[in-house]
Design an enzyme around this catalytic site. Structure first.
Site, PDB file in Angstrom:
ATOM      1  N   GLU A 104      52.875  45.042  44.267  1.00  0.00           N
ATOM      2  CA  GLU A 104      51.753  44.107  44.274  1.00  0.00           C
ATOM      3  C   GLU A 104      52.290  42.671  44.210  1.00  0.00           C
ATOM      4  OE1 GLU A 104      49.220  43.770  40.766  1.00  0.00           O
ATOM      5  OE2 GLU A 104      47.500  43.820  42.099  1.00  0.00           O
TER       6      GLU A 104
ATOM      7  N   LYS B  89      40.111  37.572  24.665  1.00  0.00           N
ATOM      8  CA  LYS B  89      41.387  36.851  24.790  1.00  0.00           C
ATOM      9  C   LYS B  89      41.559  36.506  26.265  1.00  0.00           C
ATOM     10  CE  LYS B  89      45.282  36.817  25.629  1.00  0.00           C
ATOM     11  NZ  LYS B  89      45.911  35.889  26.599  1.00  0.00           N
TER      12      LYS B  89
ATOM     13  N   CYS C 288      42.677  41.819  42.818  1.00  0.00           N
ATOM     14  CA  CYS C 288      43.302  43.126  42.543  1.00  0.00           C
ATOM     15  C   CYS C 288      43.022  44.122  43.664  1.00  0.00           C
ATOM     16  CB  CYS C 288      42.867  43.656  41.194  1.00  0.00           C
ATOM     17  SG  CYS C 288      41.115  43.538  40.978  1.00  0.00           S
TER      18      CYS C 288
ATOM     19  N   GLU D 144      42.086  48.164  33.579  1.00  0.00           N
ATOM     20  CA  GLU D 144      41.874  47.858  35.004  1.00  0.00           C
ATOM     21  C   GLU D 144      43.134  47.149  35.460  1.00  0.00           C
ATOM     22  OE1 GLU D 144      39.345  48.782  36.714  1.00  0.00           O
ATOM     23  OE2 GLU D 144      37.844  49.210  35.184  1.00  0.00           O
TER      24      GLU D 144
HETATM   25  P1  NAD Z   1      49.074  40.137  32.790  1.00  0.00           P
HETATM   26  O1  NAD Z   1      49.158  41.575  32.473  1.00  0.00           O
HETATM   27  O2  NAD Z   1      50.298  39.330  32.798  1.00  0.00           O
HETATM   28  O3  NAD Z   1      48.090  39.400  31.751  1.00  0.00           O
HETATM   29  C1  NAD Z   1      46.770  39.824  31.553  1.00  0.00           C
HETATM   30  C2  NAD Z   1      46.342  39.423  30.157  1.00  0.00           C
HETATM   31  O4  NAD Z   1      47.115  40.119  29.199  1.00  0.00           O
HETATM   32  C3  NAD Z   1      46.510  37.948  29.855  1.00  0.00           C
HETATM   33  O5  NAD Z   1      45.418  37.518  29.061  1.00  0.00           O
HETATM   34  C4  NAD Z   1      47.803  37.935  29.056  1.00  0.00           C
HETATM   35  O6  NAD Z   1      47.919  36.824  28.182  1.00  0.00           O
HETATM   36  C5  NAD Z   1      47.683  39.209  28.268  1.00  0.00           C
HETATM   37  N1  NAD Z   1      48.945  39.768  27.792  1.00  0.00           N
HETATM   38  C6  NAD Z   1      50.210  39.511  28.227  1.00  0.00           C
HETATM   39  N2  NAD Z   1      51.104  40.262  27.532  1.00  0.00           N
HETATM   40  C7  NAD Z   1      50.390  41.010  26.662  1.00  0.00           C
HETATM   41  C8  NAD Z   1      50.739  42.001  25.698  1.00  0.00           C
HETATM   42  N3  NAD Z   1      52.003  42.372  25.485  1.00  0.00           N
HETATM   43  N4  NAD Z   1      49.746  42.586  25.001  1.00  0.00           N
HETATM   44  C9  NAD Z   1      48.459  42.251  25.211  1.00  0.00           C
HETATM   45  N5  NAD Z   1      48.067  41.309  26.095  1.00  0.00           N
HETATM   46  C10 NAD Z   1      49.019  40.698  26.811  1.00  0.00           C
HETATM   47  O7  NAD Z   1      48.298  40.047  34.168  1.00  0.00           O
HETATM   48  P2  NAD Z   1      47.914  38.723  34.960  1.00  0.00           P
HETATM   49  O8  NAD Z   1      49.143  38.171  35.584  1.00  0.00           O
HETATM   50  O9  NAD Z   1      47.088  37.831  34.109  1.00  0.00           O
HETATM   51  O10 NAD Z   1      46.951  39.302  36.085  1.00  0.00           O
HETATM   52  C11 NAD Z   1      47.419  39.845  37.252  1.00  0.00           C
HETATM   53  C12 NAD Z   1      47.262  41.335  37.226  1.00  0.00           C
HETATM   54  O11 NAD Z   1      45.921  41.696  36.922  1.00  0.00           O
HETATM   55  C13 NAD Z   1      47.541  41.958  38.564  1.00  0.00           C
HETATM   56  O12 NAD Z   1      48.335  43.100  38.422  1.00  0.00           O
HETATM   57  C14 NAD Z   1      46.157  42.348  39.074  1.00  0.00           C
HETATM   58  O13 NAD Z   1      46.120  43.366  39.993  1.00  0.00           O
HETATM   59  C15 NAD Z   1      45.459  42.690  37.820  1.00  0.00           C
HETATM   60  N6  NAD Z   1      44.015  42.605  37.975  1.00  0.00           N
HETATM   61  C16 NAD Z   1      43.321  43.773  37.990  1.00  0.00           C
HETATM   62  C17 NAD Z   1      41.943  43.765  38.161  1.00  0.00           C
HETATM   63  C18 NAD Z   1      41.168  45.035  38.134  1.00  0.00           C
HETATM   64  O14 NAD Z   1      39.982  44.989  37.874  1.00  0.00           O
HETATM   65  N7  NAD Z   1      41.781  46.162  38.376  1.00  0.00           N
HETATM   66  C19 NAD Z   1      41.277  42.555  38.294  1.00  0.00           C
HETATM   67  C20 NAD Z   1      42.017  41.371  38.282  1.00  0.00           C
HETATM   68  C21 NAD Z   1      43.397  41.420  38.101  1.00  0.00           C
END
Ligand code: NAD
Length: 496
Positions: A397, A190, A300, A265
């Site tokens: 963040e 997804k 991240c 992650e």
């Molecule tokens: P997000 O949590 O908003 O979304 C991530 C994914 O989850 C998207 O595909 C989104 O559509 C989906 N999603 C949203 N609500 C959901 C739910 N209720 N249930 C299941 N899936 C759902 O995060 P984002 O804005 O896409 O990404 C930014 C975040 O990701 C930051 O906090 C960043 O630090 C983190 N990040 C972490 C790493 C790592 O490896 N630790 C790498 C990249 C990004």
């Protein structure tokens, strides 16, 4: 010959963009025909209408994945054959480098120089790496009593759901599907609604490479298909990269349904500590700027907290400001541009909101403005604040190009500030003293610690990647990632 800005613009103008889901070996519209507009942050233009998957699509994708797993069309293939197909897939990704890089840049606003040199090659390399590993990693024979033979083997968990973010859309997905597929699982991916395009395209390439139908599926959409996957009783494992808020929701869904394995992650607020005996202040300053301004700060592990010893702070901040001049927001299709667009309006407003908070809480020393507004896109200058450790921008963040500089007076104080966070993804320390380096590395509560560098080795799959505390659990990359996608089985045979 390297491509020009005009070449990429021409290529973008004629690019065919696929927006359908990929389920059971074929492209499909969402069952109810729903789509969402996939917009480019470069200029706000709608690139494509993309399938907005709902319950029927998630069910179909999970059922296809389950059928493939039960048929053992992939899982029971010899590791060597699986490897050959995965290697072919990685080769196809490289053969489609320009197309995939262009999709990634248009979709997420990342500079084309980065998507061609980093995102797409690194994703292909990840598939290669796990393909190459899988016919070389065996089980164990337990040292048991002589009347027994004890085998400890690994088996794929079954159906793996991967839910990923938008900052490195294909690479973060590859960190999940690389090891999960190599281990013999079926995958339902997804992608983020902000950057779904490369996932759909590589699914087609997977099929072309020979992955049996149903083994790799892509269900684009927003949070809803992610939530449905987390709740699904026929998903055995969910691997997630994204925010802590969503990670928490996914864990709750797993608890409410079938206790599927949950791997997270999450975010970070990584400290980068510069001690007065830093061996090379120029290099440290450039690394500090790269740590927060590369990929518009949408990283991240971004070094978003720069902790500098008070004795060298003013001089060092001047050097960081100078180093940040490398990052001038520009059109992401221009190969000379090192800083592209923020992924969408929501993220832009979030970043600008933090900049406003920074102005109230601290001292702005560089940047602070939205730029290139006339393009219709979302661009922010590299921004640097000096703040106290308890400022909001130094604790939360931001996921944007905003650096918080914090002064300290002793190593103990620096470590205490560094560890005073709910996160624990990465940290760095700069010192010429070997003992200080080792002791600081040991005391920093983070999954990765860099000494006299920042982000070095990130492109090397040997290093496990993941966080302490609320930065998540489990590790991507390295052979350890295979732990997430396999069950350990003990088989005990009695000989007499
Ligand atoms: P997000 O949590 O908003 O979304 C991530 C994914 O989850 C998207 O595909 C989104 O559509 C989906 N999603 C949203 N609500 C959901 C739910 N209720 N249930 C299941 N899936 C759902 O995060 P984002 O804005 O896409 O990404 C930014 C975040 O990701 C930051 O906090 C960043 O630090 C983190 N990040 C972490 C790493 C790592 O490896 N630790 C790498 C990249 C990004």
């Amino acid at each position: 010959m390297s491509k020009t800005f005009a070449w990429w613009q021409d290529k973008a103008a004629t690019l065919a963009i696929e927006g359908r889901a990929f389920i059971d070996g074929e492209l499909r519209h969402a069952h109810d025909g729903k789509t969402f507009a996939c917009e480019s942050p470069i200029d706000g233009r709608v690139l494509a209408r993309v399938a907005d998957c709902g319950a029927a699509d998630v069910d179909a994708a999970v059922a296809a994945a389950r059928r493939a797993f039960e048929a053992q069309s992939w899982a029971a293939m010899s590791p060597r054959q699986r490897k050959a197909i995965l290697l072919r897939w990685a080769t196809l990704m490289r053969e489609h480098l320009e197309e995939l890089a262009l999709l990634e840049t248009l979709d997420s606003g990342k500079p084309i120089g980065d998507t061609t040199a980093i995102d797409i090659p690194a994703a292909a390399h990840c598939v290669d790496w796990y393909a190459e590993a899988i016919d070389k990693t065996g089980g164990e024979v337990a040292p048991v009593d002589h009347h027994l033979v004890g085998l400890v083997t690994r088996e794929p968990v079954g159906v793996v759901a991967a839910v990923v973010p938008w900052n490195f859309p294909l690479l973060m997905a590859a960190w999940k599907f690389g090891p999960a597929l190599a281990a013999g699982n079926s995958v339902v991916l997804k992608p983020s609604e902000k950057s779904p395009l490369t996932a759909i395209r590589v699914a087609q390439l997977a099929h072309e490479a020979g992955l049996p139908r149903g083994v790799f599926n892509v269900v684009p959409g927003g949070g809803e298909p992610g939530r449905l996957l987390a709740l699904h009783r026929d998903v055995d494992c969910i691997a997630f990269t994204g925010s802590a808020r969503t990670g928490r929701a996914i864990m709750e869904c797993a608890a409410q349904s079938n206790l599927k394995r949950v791997w997270l992650e999450l975010g970070g607020k990584s400290p980068n500590i510069v001690l007065p005996d830093c061996p090379d202040l120029e290099r440290a300053a450039q690394a500090a700027a790269d740590a927060i301004f590369f990929n518009m700060g949408e990283v991240c592990t971004a070094g978003s907290r720069l902790l500098v010893h008070r004795d060298i702070k003013d001089a060092f901040v001047e050097k960081v400001i100078a180093a940040a001049r490398r990052y001038v927001p520009g059109h992401p299709l221009d190969p000379a541009v090192t800083m592209g667009a923020i992924v969408d309006r929501i993220q832009l407003e979030r970043v600008l909101g933090y900049i406003d908070a920074g102005r109230r809480e601290g001292r702005l020393v560089a940047g602070g403005a939205r730029v290139r507004e006339e393009t219709g896109g979302f661009y922010v200058e590299p921004t640097i604040f000096e703040v106290k450790p308890d400022a909001r921008i130094a604790r939360e963040e931001i996921f944007g190009p905003v650096l918080s500089v914090i002064a300290f007076d002793s190593l103990d104080e620096a470590i205490s500030i560094a560890n005073d966070t709910e996160y624990g993804l990465a940290a760095a320390v700069w010192t010429a003293d070997l003992t200080t380096a080792h002791e600081a590395a040991r005391r920093l509560r983070a999954g990765t610690v860099w000494v006299n560098c920042y982000s070095d080795g990130s492109d090397d799959l040997n290093f496990p990647f993941g966080g302490y505390r609320q930065s998540g659990n489990g590790r991507d990359k390295s052979l350890h990632a295979l732990d997430k996608y396999t069950e350990l089985k003990s088989t005990i045979l009695r000989l007499r």
